[in-house]
Design a protein around this motif. Structure first.
Motif, short mmCIF file in Angstrom:
data_model
loop_
_atom_site.label_atom_id
_atom_site.label_comp_id
_atom_site.label_asym_id
_atom_site.label_seq_id
_atom_site.Cartn_x
_atom_site.Cartn_y
_atom_site.Cartn_z
N TYR A 266 58.04 40.81 30.64
CA TYR A 266 56.84 40.96 29.80
C TYR A 266 55.71 40.09 30.35
CZ TYR A 266 53.78 41.18 25.76
OH TYR A 266 52.71 41.40 24.94
N VAL A 267 54.67 40.66 30.88
CA VAL A 267 54.23 42.04 30.89
C VAL A 267 53.53 42.27 32.23
CG1 VAL A 267 52.07 41.40 29.75
CG2 VAL A 267 52.82 43.74 29.58
N ASP A 268 53.36 43.53 32.68
CA ASP A 268 52.90 43.79 34.05
C ASP A 268 51.52 43.21 34.35
OD1 ASP A 268 51.63 45.91 32.41
OD2 ASP A 268 51.00 46.76 34.32
N PHE A 269 50.56 43.34 33.44
CA PHE A 269 49.17 42.96 33.75
C PHE A 269 48.94 41.45 33.76
CE2 PHE A 269 49.38 44.20 29.24
CZ PHE A 269 49.01 43.01 28.61
N ALA A 270 49.92 40.66 33.29
CA ALA A 270 49.76 39.21 33.31
C ALA A 270 50.65 38.54 34.35
CB ALA A 270 50.08 38.64 31.92
N ALA A 271 51.47 39.33 35.06
CA ALA A 271 52.43 38.77 36.00
C ALA A 271 51.75 38.23 37.26
CB ALA A 271 53.46 39.83 36.38
N THR A 272 52.34 37.18 37.81
CA THR A 272 51.87 36.61 39.07
C THR A 272 52.88 36.92 40.17
OG1 THR A 272 53.01 34.50 38.76
CG2 THR A 272 50.80 34.71 37.78
N GLU A 273 52.46 36.67 41.41
CA GLU A 273 53.39 36.86 42.53
C GLU A 273 54.59 35.93 42.41
OE1 GLU A 273 53.58 39.11 44.88
OE2 GLU A 273 51.85 40.12 44.03
N ASP A 274 54.36 34.73 41.89
CA ASP A 274 55.48 33.79 41.70
C ASP A 274 56.50 34.35 40.72
OD1 ASP A 274 54.47 31.98 43.50
OD2 ASP A 274 53.56 30.68 42.00
N ASP A 275 56.02 35.02 39.66
CA ASP A 275 56.94 35.62 38.69
C ASP A 275 57.83 36.66 39.37
OD1 ASP A 275 55.79 34.14 36.62
OD2 ASP A 275 54.35 35.70 36.13
N TRP A 276 57.21 37.54 40.14
CA TRP A 276 57.98 38.58 40.82
C TRP A 276 58.94 37.98 41.85
CZ3 TRP A 276 58.64 43.26 39.13
CH2 TRP A 276 57.66 43.85 38.32
N THR A 277 58.49 36.95 42.55
CA THR A 277 59.35 36.31 43.55
C THR A 277 60.56 35.68 42.88
OG1 THR A 277 57.49 35.87 45.04
CG2 THR A 277 59.46 34.52 45.32
N SER A 278 60.34 35.01 41.76
CA SER A 278 61.45 34.38 41.03
C SER A 278 62.44 35.41 40.52
CB SER A 278 60.92 33.54 39.87
OG SER A 278 60.14 32.47 40.33
N TYR A 279 61.91 36.50 39.96
CA TYR A 279 62.79 37.57 39.47
C TYR A 279 63.67 38.11 40.59
CZ TYR A 279 63.98 42.44 38.38
OH TYR A 279 64.64 43.64 38.23
N ARG A 280 63.06 38.36 41.75
CA ARG A 280 63.83 38.89 42.88
C ARG A 280 64.84 37.88 43.41
NH1 ARG A 280 62.42 43.27 45.86
NH2 ARG A 280 60.63 44.54 45.20
#
Length: 366
Positions: free
Chosen positions: A345-359
């Motif tokens: 939660y949620v796509d429009f507030a996500a940062t690259e760090d968020d995506w990197t951590s998830y992966r």
């Protein structure tokens, strides 16, 4: 400083009037504090301790809950989800955006997209003008991301806590919500994801709505409140604040048994530190697993946003802390649970760090 004229003209005090000095001087007796003041202070101190001691005990338990190592294999089961904003169905997004989204989600565990197609009107209806580009989006996602399901994310504020809101106690309103569900399914959505807030623990009207919704959609998904971190905490918090934020574990289970998928909003937790937040998520994960049927998909929410306000501290509620908490709770309760994932939660507030951590922390295999 010169003495005043009045002082100069005053007669000298007599011996009898002169206050004794030295050893002969007596201290004036101190006035004792009135009994009612002492009682009030004691009651106030007892009240503070009554609140502070359990709080400190609970926070210490959360910190301990964040320790240890997650079990191997407690990573994505390819049943994760992502909340998407309204821009995806109102005409602001293009084919290039869908292509970029497909590239972003490639080789992740995301299977469901909750696309904001509402909100519902307070009477339960939904104008078709709210999602004019839905068919385009669904077709494009199915083409570029085979196997990914596109769900209509519908929500509204709920009475009685919000009086000018949706009244689920009205049968006509519940019937309208069911009709709106059939409407978005007919538009091509693979399922419907409901986020109705604030829902008080024990609300029977909500359970009646879920029962009515089951035959209206091939996939019924809901966003769920957090579970009492302490027994009956929702009752205490509701009495103090008027907003019983949490659900009892029993009520959470009642909801989970009525749906295909339940996503815990495990953010906005009021925790001030990463370790406490991670321990809280670990606790929530265990509590949710204990009462969610094995056949129901259970997802734990990850905070892909960075606000600082009451209830949410961005420096504490991080993706790494949440994922670690999820893995610890999964490890301790049911490490092999198949129908399990995380929801972003949620796509429009996500940062690259968020995506990197998830992966790195959740998707990566050992």
């Amino acid at each position: 400083m010169e003495r005043s004229t009045e002082e100069e003209n005053s007669p000298a005090p007599t011996t009898e009037e002169t206050e004794p000095t030295g050893p002969e001087k007596r201290e004036k007796p101190k006035k004792s504090t009135k009994p009612w003041i002492r009682r009030t202070r004691r009651i106030a101190l007892a009240a503070v301790l009554l609140l502070l001691v359990p709080l400190l005990t609970a926070e210490t338990a959360l910190r301990i809950n964040y320790t240890g190592d997650p079990k191997a294999g407690t990573r994505t089961r390819d049943k994760d989800a992502l909340w998407l904003g309204h821009a995806w169905v109102d005409g602001r997004k293009t084919d290039a955006d869908v292509t970029a989204l497909a590239e972003r989600l490639a080789d992740t565990g995301i299977r469901d997209l909750y696309v904001h197609a509402g909100p519902l009107e307070h009477n339960g209806t939904l104008p078709k003008s709210a999602y004019p580009k839905a068919r385009w989006l669904i077709t494009a996602v199915h083409r570029k991301l085979p196997g990914v399901r596109v769900q209509a994310w519908l929500g509204d504020e709920i009475a009685p806590e919000k009086p000018d809101a949706m009244h689920l106690e009205r049968s006509a309103t519940r019937a309208a919500v069911v009709a709106s569900t059939r409407q978005v399914v007919a538009a091509g959505f693979d399922g419907v994801h409901f986020d109705l807030e604030p829902l008080h623990s024990g609300d029977r009207n909500y359970l009646a709505l879920l029962d009515a919704l089951r035959p209206a959609t091939p996939l019924l998904s809901v966003a769920a409140h957090q579970i009492d971190p302490l027994p009956a905490f929702h009752s205490f918090w509701g009495t103090v604040t008027g907003h019983p934020k949490w659900w009892s574990q029993e009520y959470f289970g009642q909801v989970a048994r009525r749906v295909d998928q339940i996503a815990v909003m495990s953010y906005d937790t009021m925790q001030p530190l990463e370790s406490l937040y991670g321990g809280y998520v670990a606790q929530q994960t265990s509590l949710a697993i204990e009462v969610t049927p094995a056949g129901t998909d259970l997802l734990m929410g990850l905070p892909f946003f960075h606000e600082n306000r009451f209830g949410h501290r961005a420096r504490a509620e991080t993706v790494p802390a949440a994922v670690r908490g999820v893995r610890l709770g999964l490890s301790r309760t049911d490490a092999d649970r198949a129908n399990f994932g995380v929801a972003l939660y949620v796509d429009f507030a996500a940062t690259e760090d968020d995506w990197t951590s998830y992966r790195k922390d959740w998707v990566r295999t050992p």
